[in-house]
Motif scaffolding. Structure first.
Motif, mmCIF file in Angstrom:
data_model
loop_
_atom_site.group_PDB
_atom_site.id
_atom_site.type_symbol
_atom_site.label_atom_id
_atom_site.label_comp_id
_atom_site.label_asym_id
_atom_site.label_seq_id
_atom_site.Cartn_x
_atom_site.Cartn_y
_atom_site.Cartn_z
ATOM 1 N N VAL A 70 0.821 -1.031 0.313
ATOM 2 C CA VAL A 70 -0.344 -0.150 -0.110
ATOM 3 C C VAL A 70 0.507 1.505 -0.097
ATOM 4 C CG1 VAL A 70 -2.008 1.277 1.475
ATOM 5 C CG2 VAL A 70 -2.285 -1.320 1.181
ATOM 6 N N LEU A 71 2.256 1.742 0.486
ATOM 7 C CA LEU A 71 2.191 2.306 1.224
ATOM 8 C C LEU A 71 3.690 2.527 -0.376
ATOM 9 C CD1 LEU A 71 4.511 1.995 4.483
ATOM 10 C CD2 LEU A 71 2.495 3.451 4.171
ATOM 11 N N ALA A 72 3.723 1.178 -0.759
ATOM 12 C CA ALA A 72 4.932 1.615 -2.048
ATOM 13 C C ALA A 72 3.810 2.295 -3.147
ATOM 14 C CB ALA A 72 5.412 0.432 -2.032
ATOM 15 N N THR A 73 2.635 1.728 -3.301
ATOM 16 C CA THR A 73 1.848 1.660 -4.715
ATOM 17 C C THR A 73 1.470 3.445 -4.015
ATOM 18 O OG1 THR A 73 0.538 -0.267 -4.640
ATOM 19 C CG2 THR A 73 -0.325 2.071 -5.518
ATOM 20 N N LEU A 119 7.089 -7.252 -6.048
ATOM 21 C CA LEU A 119 6.037 -5.579 -5.842
ATOM 22 C C LEU A 119 6.964 -4.781 -7.073
ATOM 23 C CD1 LEU A 119 4.992 -3.531 -4.333
ATOM 24 C CD2 LEU A 119 6.907 -3.821 -2.811
ATOM 25 N N VAL A 120 8.509 -5.457 -7.400
ATOM 26 C CA VAL A 120 8.911 -4.636 -7.891
ATOM 27 C C VAL A 120 8.312 -4.024 -9.283
ATOM 28 C CG1 VAL A 120 11.217 -4.281 -9.328
ATOM 29 C CG2 VAL A 120 11.762 -4.516 -7.021
ATOM 30 N N PRO A 121 7.940 -5.253 -10.325
ATOM 31 C CA PRO A 121 7.229 -5.095 -12.090
ATOM 32 C C PRO A 121 6.642 -4.686 -11.490
ATOM 33 C CG PRO A 121 7.598 -7.252 -10.588
ATOM 34 C CD PRO A 121 7.886 -6.722 -10.013
ATOM 35 N N PHE A 122 5.243 -4.567 -10.130
ATOM 36 C CA PHE A 122 3.838 -3.939 -10.397
ATOM 37 C C PHE A 122 4.288 -2.806 -10.123
ATOM 38 C CE2 PHE A 122 1.320 -1.879 -7.221
ATOM 39 C CZ PHE A 122 0.050 -2.347 -7.279
ATOM 40 N N LEU A 123 5.060 -1.888 -9.487
ATOM 41 C CA LEU A 123 5.054 -0.466 -9.424
ATOM 42 C C LEU A 123 5.595 -0.209 -11.001
ATOM 43 C CD1 LEU A 123 7.404 -0.192 -6.527
ATOM 44 C CD2 LEU A 123 4.671 0.370 -6.763
ATOM 45 N N VAL A 148 5.349 -1.541 -13.787
ATOM 46 C CA VAL A 148 3.588 -1.463 -14.675
ATOM 47 C C VAL A 148 2.756 -0.443 -14.028
ATOM 48 C CG1 VAL A 148 1.523 -2.538 -15.597
ATOM 49 C CG2 VAL A 148 3.864 -3.897 -15.529
ATOM 50 N N VAL A 149 2.257 0.306 -12.986
ATOM 51 C CA VAL A 149 1.131 0.753 -12.035
ATOM 52 C C VAL A 149 1.432 1.939 -12.431
ATOM 53 C CG1 VAL A 149 1.626 0.952 -10.328
ATOM 54 C CG2 VAL A 149 0.164 0.561 -10.176
ATOM 55 N N GLY A 150 3.081 2.635 -12.359
ATOM 56 C CA GLY A 150 3.554 4.353 -12.583
ATOM 57 C C GLY A 150 2.785 4.177 -14.085
ATOM 58 N N GLY A 175 1.500 15.503 -18.045
ATOM 59 C CA GLY A 175 2.960 16.179 -18.164
ATOM 60 C C GLY A 175 4.010 16.290 -17.343
ATOM 61 N N GLY A 176 3.743 15.385 -16.465
ATOM 62 C CA GLY A 176 5.574 15.035 -15.591
ATOM 63 C C GLY A 176 6.289 13.591 -16.551
ATOM 64 N N GLY A 177 5.914 13.225 -17.947
ATOM 65 C CA GLY A 177 6.599 12.170 -18.336
ATOM 66 C C GLY A 177 6.315 10.892 -17.366
ATOM 67 N N LEU A 178 7.585 10.417 -18.257
ATOM 68 C CA LEU A 178 7.886 8.753 -17.454
ATOM 69 C C LEU A 178 7.774 8.629 -15.970
ATOM 70 C CD1 LEU A 178 8.035 5.653 -19.033
ATOM 71 C CD2 LEU A 178 10.492 6.344 -17.700
ATOM 72 N N VAL A 179 6.913 7.883 -15.328
ATOM 73 C CA VAL A 179 6.924 7.679 -13.739
ATOM 74 C C VAL A 179 7.874 6.303 -13.363
ATOM 75 C CG1 VAL A 179 5.735 6.979 -11.754
ATOM 76 C CG2 VAL A 179 4.929 8.494 -13.494
ATOM 77 N N ILE A 180 8.984 7.057 -13.028
ATOM 78 C CA ILE A 180 9.988 5.267 -12.413
ATOM 79 C C ILE A 180 10.046 5.376 -10.843
ATOM 80 C CG2 ILE A 180 12.212 4.271 -12.701
ATOM 81 C CD1 ILE A 180 12.281 5.781 -15.471
#
Length: 332
Positions: free
Chosen positions: A134-137, A220-224, A226-228, A245-250
């Motif tokens: 939950v916190l990571a998401t 959790l890593v691949p999930f984050l 993808v979800v980003g 407009g923030g671009g790629l979420v990594i």
């Protein structure tokens, strides 16, 4: 900033003290939960209200400390543990995570009418690793504190229920102890709850449950990742130009988490140092939970109503029944 960090540290210290009280310690309830609840109570006291001077420290806790705690959480895993039970475990965990996320998001948004943040956070907590997921998401999609607190509450409720139910149903499932441990690890919410349920069944169940659960944590890593990207496309489709407009979420902290797993697999740190780093990570996560609780207003939780709990109940039933059917099919 120091005012907010001092507040979070004080709440966290009390949270850890409560979690280690006799009777509570054996229940497997995490200090993170107590820190969140204490923050929620103190933050809603009329005499406290909003503390402008604490704002910077609270934001630092919910962003920097949260990400740092997740990175150090990687020291609880090794690649050897993950590979120990074979590729079928990865397949099982992937199936559980994907099905719970898809069903949870659809039921939450379409049938129950929840907002996307609450549906996604509740589903992530049920699917992956409880409060940590939950916190990571939350830090990836930048959700509202009320949605995060509600999602954590559902994890605590149904994860605690799982600790009681799983040992009771073990004799009725026809699974051997090792296979039932895999079932526990693939379907119970929190790591601590998995340990409690596995230990109640037996040593082999406990060993397998922990390994399978840690594989779920690793996913959790691949999930984050993808979800980003999915989240920013959703925001763009709704015309939210500020987010779009923030671009790629990594989520770079996810790579830090992965790096810690690899490091822990190849480098044997002295036991006191390793335990200290793991504890620092837990404290950082607990301080982030305290800050989230403090910034959550009860009226906003009340506005969400019982629907998040209905969603979590559906997902709990899905994990309990679906996992019982799928685990023997994939692992035998």
């Amino acid at each position: 900033m120091w005012q907010g960090l001092t507040l979070c540290a004080g709440l966290t210290a009390v949270g850890f003290a409560l979690a280690h009280l006799p009777g509570i310690r054996e229940s497997g309830v995490s200090p993170l939960v107590f820190s969140l609840l204490l923050g929620l109570v103190v933050g809603n006291l009329p005499v406290v209200g909003h503390l402008p001077r604490a704002r910077a420290g609270l934001q630092f806790a919910t962003r920097r400390l949260l990400r740092g705690g997740i990175v150090l959480f990687g020291l609880s895993l090794t690649l050897q543990q993950i590979l120990g039970l074979g590729p079928k475990v990865i397949l099982l965990d992937t199936l559980v995570i994907c099905s719970v996320l898809v069903v949870g998001y659809w039921v939450g948004t379409r049938l129950l009418g929840l907002d996307r943040e609450t549906a996604l956070l509740t589903s992530a907590g049920s699917a992956i690793c409880g409060a940590a997921a939950v916190l990571a998401t939350e830090t990836t999609i930048r959700s509202k504190p009320a949605a995060t607190s509600m999602a954590v509450a559902t994890v605590v409720l149904f994860g605690s229920l799982a600790m009681l139910i799983y040992p009771l149903i073990y004799p009725l499932t026809g699974m051997d102890e090792g296979l039932f441990g895999i079932y526990i690890g693939a379907t119970v919410h929190e790591v601590a709850q998995v340990v409690a349920a596995g230990d109640a069944v037996g040593p082999q169940a406990l060993a397998n449950a922990v390994i399978v659960k840690l594989v779920r944590v690793m996913l959790l890593v691949p999930f984050l990742l993808v979800v980003g990207q999915w989240w920013i496309r959703q925001q763009a489709s709704e015309g939210n130009t500020e987010v779009a407009g923030g671009g790629l979420v990594i989520p770079w902290f996810a790579f830090g988490f992965l790096a810690m797993v690899v490091f822990n697999s190849v480098v044997a740190l002295p036991a006191p140092l390793h335990q200290s780093l793991v504890m620092i990570g837990q404290i950082a996560l607990a301080m982030a939970m305290a800050a989230l609780g403090f910034e959550t207003r009860l009226e906003k939780l009340k506005a969400l109503g019982v629907k998040p709990f209905l969603l979590a109940l559906c997902l709990f039933a899905m994990l309990l029944a679906g996992g019982m059917m799928v685990t023997p099919l994939l692992m035998r």
